[in-house]
Structure formats: structure tokens, C-alpha cells
Design an enzyme around this catalytic site. Structure first.
Site, PDB file in Angstrom:
ATOM      1  N   SER A  15       0.852  -1.174   0.000  1.00 16.22           N
ATOM      2  CA  SER A  15       0.000   0.000   0.000  1.00 16.22           C
ATOM      3  C   SER A  15       0.893   1.232   0.000  1.00 16.22           C
ATOM      4  O   SER A  15       1.820   1.331   0.796  1.00 16.22           O
ATOM      5  CB  SER A  15      -0.894   0.011   1.236  1.00 16.22           C
ATOM      6  N   HIS A  40      -1.239  -1.439  -4.379  1.00 17.94           N
ATOM      7  CA  HIS A  40      -2.525  -1.116  -3.765  1.00 17.94           C
ATOM      8  C   HIS A  40      -2.572   0.398  -3.574  1.00 17.94           C
ATOM      9  O   HIS A  40      -1.788   0.958  -2.796  1.00 17.94           O
ATOM     10  CB  HIS A  40      -2.642  -1.847  -2.421  1.00 17.94           C
ATOM     11  N   ASP A  42      -4.424   3.653  -2.412  1.00 15.99           N
ATOM     12  CA  ASP A  42      -5.477   4.105  -1.509  1.00 15.99           C
ATOM     13  C   ASP A  42      -6.014   5.464  -1.952  1.00 15.99           C
ATOM     14  O   ASP A  42      -5.301   6.470  -1.936  1.00 15.99           O
ATOM     15  CB  ASP A  42      -4.931   4.226  -0.085  1.00 15.99           C
ATOM     16  N   MET A  44      -8.786   8.251  -1.103  1.00 15.30           N
ATOM     17  CA  MET A  44      -9.692   8.721  -0.051  1.00 15.30           C
ATOM     18  C   MET A  44     -10.185  10.122  -0.388  1.00 15.30           C
ATOM     19  O   MET A  44      -9.404  10.953  -0.859  1.00 15.30           O
ATOM     20  CB  MET A  44      -8.969   8.744   1.298  1.00 15.30           C
ATOM     21  N   HIS A  74      -8.084   1.191  -4.259  1.00 15.09           N
ATOM     22  CA  HIS A  74      -8.965   1.001  -3.111  1.00 15.09           C
ATOM     23  C   HIS A  74      -9.733   2.288  -2.907  1.00 15.09           C
ATOM     24  O   HIS A  74      -9.226   3.258  -2.329  1.00 15.09           O
ATOM     25  CB  HIS A  74      -8.128   0.640  -1.881  1.00 15.09           C
ATOM     26  N   MET A  76     -11.917   4.460  -1.208  1.00 12.93           N
ATOM     27  CA  MET A  76     -12.570   4.816   0.047  1.00 12.93           C
ATOM     28  C   MET A  76     -13.238   6.170  -0.160  1.00 12.93           C
ATOM     29  O   MET A  76     -12.799   7.207   0.350  1.00 12.93           O
ATOM     30  CB  MET A  76     -11.528   4.836   1.172  1.00 12.93           C
ATOM     31  N   MET A 147     -11.229  -5.706   5.531  1.00 13.64           N
ATOM     32  CA  MET A 147     -10.452  -4.701   6.245  1.00 13.64           C
ATOM     33  C   MET A 147     -10.149  -5.197   7.656  1.00 13.64           C
ATOM     34  O   MET A 147     -11.056  -5.602   8.387  1.00 13.64           O
ATOM     35  CB  MET A 147     -11.204  -3.375   6.304  1.00 13.64           C
ATOM     36  N   GLY A 152      -9.001   4.477   6.397  1.00 13.84           N
ATOM     37  CA  GLY A 152      -8.816   5.912   6.498  1.00 13.84           C
ATOM     38  C   GLY A 152      -7.427   6.361   6.885  1.00 13.84           C
ATOM     39  O   GLY A 152      -6.981   7.428   6.485  1.00 13.84           O
ATOM     40  N   PHE A 153      -6.720   5.525   7.626  1.00 16.47           N
ATOM     41  CA  PHE A 153      -5.382   5.897   8.078  1.00 16.47           C
ATOM     42  C   PHE A 153      -4.473   4.670   8.084  1.00 16.47           C
ATOM     43  O   PHE A 153      -4.924   3.560   8.351  1.00 16.47           O
ATOM     44  CB  PHE A 153      -5.416   6.505   9.484  1.00 16.47           C
ATOM     45  N   GLY A 154      -3.200   4.877   7.803  1.00 17.49           N
ATOM     46  CA  GLY A 154      -2.238   3.800   7.866  1.00 17.49           C
ATOM     47  C   GLY A 154      -1.693   3.635   9.276  1.00 17.49           C
ATOM     48  O   GLY A 154      -1.898   4.467  10.156  1.00 17.49           O
ATOM     49  N   GLY A 155      -0.973   2.522   9.485  1.00 14.61           N
ATOM     50  CA  GLY A 155      -0.290   2.307  10.754  1.00 14.61           C
ATOM     51  C   GLY A 155      -1.148   1.854  11.902  1.00 14.61           C
ATOM     52  O   GLY A 155      -0.719   1.900  13.058  1.00 14.61           O
ATOM     53  N   ASP A 182      -6.435  -6.217   4.227  1.00 16.57           N
ATOM     54  CA  ASP A 182      -5.751  -4.925   4.260  1.00 16.57           C
ATOM     55  C   ASP A 182      -5.871  -4.309   5.651  1.00 16.57           C
ATOM     56  O   ASP A 182      -6.971  -4.134   6.165  1.00 16.57           O
ATOM     57  CB  ASP A 182      -6.377  -3.993   3.216  1.00 16.57           C
ATOM     58  N   GLY A 183      -4.704  -3.988   6.247  1.00 11.66           N
ATOM     59  CA  GLY A 183      -4.708  -3.281   7.516  1.00 11.66           C
ATOM     60  C   GLY A 183      -3.835  -3.925   8.567  1.00 11.66           C
ATOM     61  O   GLY A 183      -4.196  -4.971   9.116  1.00 11.66           O
ATOM     62  N   GLY A 184      -2.669  -3.358   8.825  1.00 14.33           N
ATOM     63  CA  GLY A 184      -1.803  -3.871   9.871  1.00 14.33           C
ATOM     64  C   GLY A 184      -1.144  -5.195   9.551  1.00 14.33           C
ATOM     65  O   GLY A 184      -0.677  -5.896  10.458  1.00 14.33           O
ATOM     66  N   GLY A 204       1.246  -2.165   4.199  1.00 17.96           N
ATOM     67  CA  GLY A 204       1.615  -0.765   4.028  1.00 17.96           C
ATOM     68  C   GLY A 204       2.920  -0.392   4.692  1.00 17.96           C
ATOM     69  O   GLY A 204       4.006  -0.662   4.183  1.00 17.96           O
ATOM     70  N   SER A 205       2.822   0.219   5.874  1.00 19.26           N
ATOM     71  CA  SER A 205       4.010   0.728   6.546  1.00 19.26           C
ATOM     72  C   SER A 205       5.022  -0.368   6.853  1.00 19.26           C
ATOM     73  O   SER A 205       6.229  -0.115   6.879  1.00 19.26           O
ATOM     74  CB  SER A 205       3.615   1.452   7.837  1.00 19.26           C
TER      75      SER A 205
END
Length: 245
Positions: A15, A40, A42, A44, A74, A76, A147, A152-155, A182-184, A204-205
């Protein structure tokens, strides 16, 4: 890779949300050179989620610099129907929108327009949304995105309790080739995703900040493939037209 594989296999997509967006092409190439299978992206709008990122003009520029990579947008956004033509024109391969962003009455038309624009259809669901809502669309879409954070936010911290949704999908709809998460997701949480049956992994991060993204991507992919193989899912090929277009 500018298309998804026909069989179920592990594919890893960084991401770009956590990347230095002023160096988006360089960051993307760095991760692709490390072995990433797709990107990916993002998108928004500040309405569906309380954040604002990139849109189709940036993606179009990225496509010019990276012509043969699978782009998963993606979306959003509050009005997913509004951006279908623009994203197709920017070179997006997969248009993933959220079921929470529209009405049940609008769903068939949105899916139809995405297909007519020659993009694959991804359907995302937020953590608090019951997985059963995807049932009536399962034969008309290509990917279900689970999800594991609030969009809405990374990390954010990985929500392990979302794995039950993935297990249910794999068991109930074996014809569904691609379950995206997706997410963490990182090397510390990938095993949960793999055991649940996810195969399309967004990170992502964890990858952006990694000092060894090549090894991390390889580790993630191997864990996914090992679990798919143990479930005999890696051999599954579908003849459904919607998964081969």
C-alpha cells in the site's frame, strides 16, 4: 503482472499510503523490484473516510512511469460510481469500492459499470460490517477485501478477529479465487491471514519502512502458498467468466 492469476496463490501488494508521495514512482519501483506482485492505491475523498489522499491524475502519472503492473485502486470514497471512468482512464486494473459507501439499489449498476470499463471488481467491507452482506454479489465480483483496520489511516493495529470472515468466505465460496486483506499486515501478522485462507495481501508501513522488503515479501508469499497448498486450494481454477476476463 498486469492481471491476477487464474489459480489461488499468494500475491503481495504494498500500500502506497505510507510512502513518500513526492517520490511515488521511485517508491513503487523499489517495492516492485523487491518482489511485490501489484500496487494497492489508496484513494480517499475526505467524506467516506476522514482523510484525503491521491486521485486519478496522480494514478495516471504513475501508470505512465510503470506501464505493466497491476493497479488495485482502493476507493474509500462516498460516491464510488463517480470515479469509475476516470480510474479506468488512468490505467487502473481493479476497482475496489466499499459496500458501505452506497445503497443496495445502486450496487448492480456500479458493478456493471466497472466491468464495462474493463476493470476487475473488488468489494470491500469494514470491520463492523457483517460478512454475509457480500453473498448476493459473490458471483458478480472478482475480489472480496476484508479490512483488518478501520479504513482511512495507515499504521493501525491489526484486528485478528477479522480472520473469521476470511475462514467463512473460503469455506462457503470455494469458487472465490481472491480474498484480499488490508490493515496492519506484516511478517508478524501474516501467519493469521495465511491460516485463515487469504491470498491477496496488502501491506503498508510494514513494507514501506522495512530494511529488507524483499525478504519480507518472500516470507509473506511463502506462508500464504504453504497454507493454500495444505488446504489444496492452490490447484483450484475456475471457469467462471468473471474471473478470467
Amino acid at each position: 503482472m498486469d492481471s491476477l492469476p487464474k489459480g489461488i496463490k499468494g500475491i503481495i501488494g504494498p500500500s502506497i499510503l505510507s510512502a513518500d508521495l513526492s517520490k511515488l514512482t521511485d517508491e513503487s519501483r523499489r517495492l516492485l523490484d523487491a518482489g511485490a506482485d501489484y500496487l494497492h492505491l489508496d484513494v480517499m475523498d475526505g467524506h467516506f473516510v476522514p482523510n484525503l489522499t491521491i486521485g486519478h491524475p496522480v494514478i495516471k502519472c504513475l501508470r505512465k512511469n510503470i506501464p505493466k503492473v497491476y493497479f488495485d485502486a482502493h476507493m474509500m470514497v462516498a460516491k464510488p460510481e463517480q470515479w469509475i471512468e476516470e480510474m479506468a482512464g488512468a490505467g487502473v486494473n481493479q476497482y475496489t469500492f466499499h459496500i458501505e459507501s452506497t445503497t443496495k439499489e445502486s450496487m448492480p449498476e456500479i458493478i456493471r459499470k466497472i466491468k464495462e470499463a474493463d476493470m476487475k471488481v473488488g468489494l470491500g467491507i469494514k470491520p463492523k460490517t457483517d460478512i454475509s452482506v457480500v453473498e448476493e454479489y459473490i458471483n458478480d465480483i472478482d475480489v472480496v477485501l476484508i479490512m483488518t483496520v478501520e479504513p482511512g489511516f495507515g499504521g493501525q493495529k491489526f484486528m485478528g478477529d477479522m480472520m473469521e470472515k476470511i475462514r467463512w468466505l473460503r469455506k462457503t465460496y470455494p469458487q472465490l479465487l481472491h480474498i484480499e486483506v488490508d490493515g496492519g499486515v506484516s511478517t508478524k501478522t501474516i501467519d493469521d491471514c495465511a491460516q485463515a485462507g487469504a491470498n491477496m495481501i496488502v501491506s503498508g508501513s510494514a513494507l514501506i519502512d522495512s530494511k529488507q522488503p524483499d525478504k519480507d515479501i518472500e516470507q509473506m508469499r511463502n506462508l500464504i502458498d504453504e497454507n493454500l497448498k495444505s488446504k489444496k486450494l492452490h490447484l483450484q481454477i475456475t471457469n467462471n467468466e468473471h474471473c478470467s476476463h
